[in-house]
Design an enzyme around this catalytic site. Structure first.
Site, PDB file in Angstrom:
ATOM      1  N   CYS A 247     139.428  75.333   8.981  1.00 43.87           N
ATOM      2  CA  CYS A 247     140.386  75.641   7.921  1.00 43.87           C
ATOM      3  C   CYS A 247     140.120  74.713   6.727  1.00 43.87           C
ATOM      4  O   CYS A 247     139.271  73.823   6.802  1.00 43.87           O
ATOM      5  CB  CYS A 247     141.806  75.451   8.449  1.00 43.87           C
ATOM      6  SG  CYS A 247     142.268  73.708   8.659  1.00 43.87           S
TER       7      CYS A 247
ATOM      8  N   CYS B 262     140.543  70.874   7.655  1.00 46.12           N
ATOM      9  CA  CYS B 262     139.488  70.376   8.540  1.00 46.12           C
ATOM     10  C   CYS B 262     138.138  70.355   7.837  1.00 46.12           C
ATOM     11  O   CYS B 262     137.360  69.413   8.005  1.00 46.12           O
ATOM     12  CB  CYS B 262     139.445  71.195   9.819  1.00 46.12           C
ATOM     13  SG  CYS B 262     140.962  70.999  10.798  1.00 46.12           S
TER      14      CYS B 262
ATOM     15  N   HIS C 148     145.197  69.270  14.235  1.00 44.94           N
ATOM     16  CA  HIS C 148     144.166  70.268  14.500  1.00 44.94           C
ATOM     17  C   HIS C 148     143.099  69.594  15.356  1.00 44.94           C
ATOM     18  O   HIS C 148     142.903  68.373  15.290  1.00 44.94           O
ATOM     19  CB  HIS C 148     143.542  70.758  13.203  1.00 44.94           C
ATOM     20  CG  HIS C 148     144.394  71.728  12.456  1.00 44.94           C
ATOM     21  ND1 HIS C 148     143.860  72.684  11.632  1.00 44.94           N
ATOM     22  CD2 HIS C 148     145.741  71.900  12.405  1.00 44.94           C
ATOM     23  CE1 HIS C 148     144.827  73.407  11.100  1.00 44.94           C
ATOM     24  NE2 HIS C 148     145.985  72.939  11.547  1.00 44.94           N
TER      25      HIS C 148
ATOM     26  N   GLU D 181     139.884  69.500  15.145  1.00 44.44           N
ATOM     27  CA  GLU D 181     138.842  68.789  14.413  1.00 44.44           C
ATOM     28  C   GLU D 181     139.315  67.420  13.934  1.00 44.44           C
ATOM     29  O   GLU D 181     138.562  66.442  14.009  1.00 44.44           O
ATOM     30  CB  GLU D 181     138.378  69.604  13.184  1.00 44.44           C
ATOM     31  CG  GLU D 181     137.775  70.943  13.511  1.00 44.44           C
ATOM     32  CD  GLU D 181     138.755  72.103  13.432  1.00 44.44           C
ATOM     33  OE1 GLU D 181     138.347  73.175  12.963  1.00 44.44           O
ATOM     34  OE2 GLU D 181     139.927  71.932  13.840  1.00 44.44           O
TER      35      GLU D 181
END
Length: 157
Positions: free
Chosen positions: A82, A85, A52, A54
């Site tokens: 999410c 993260c 992801h 992040e």
């Protein structure tokens, strides 16, 4: 801090992800006015759930500072984090998260859960939402329309 300027930088990353067929989420991390982490989602490209935006940006920022604590940093992301993260943000001790669009199906900065401000954790995060919200949401909507039109599935955050 110019939140709009830095969110536009995160949007540049999100568009880069869009261009390679990734869910268009971009993230940057700022320390003392300088970008020290920059990433787009690469989960599909790398075939690994951990990529992801992040998480990748946090890795870069930790390398840049030589520490796992990002206590004097500000994270900008185009979509509400999410659960994974949000947990990494709390663990990295990032004090402020600025995000563009809400994520009603996976958001953990208040939409579904509020991991960033869970009082039982030892760190809480200031959350600023809605910076460049329309631009962030439009990019995500455009991607989802393309995805449905192509018949692809499973690309949600």
């Amino acid at each position: 801090m110019d939140d709009v300027y830095f969110m536009k930088e995160a949007l540049t990353e999100a568009r880069r992800g869009f261009d390679i067929g990734e869910v268009p989420i971009g993230c940057i991390i700022v320390h003392d006015g300088q970008i020290i982490g920059r990433a787009a989602n690469e989960r599909a490209t790398r075939k690994n759930v951990l990529f992801h935006a992040e998480i990748t940006a946090i890795n870069q920022a930790c390398e840049a500072l030589g520490d796992w604590r990002l206590e004097n940093c500000r994270l900008y992301v185009t979509l509400e984090p999410c659960p994974m993260c949000a947990g990494a943000i709390v663990q990295a001790r990032i004090p402020t998260v600025v995000y563009g669009a809400k994520s009603p199906k996976a958001g953990c900065a208040g939409s579904i859960l509020d991991i960033l401000n869970e009082p039982r954790f030892n760190h809480r995060v200031e959350v600023i939402q809605g910076i460049c919200e329309e631009e962030c949401a439009t990019l995500m909507s455009e991607f989802m329309r393309m995805l449905r039109a192509s018949g692809m599935q499973g690309a949600s955050r």
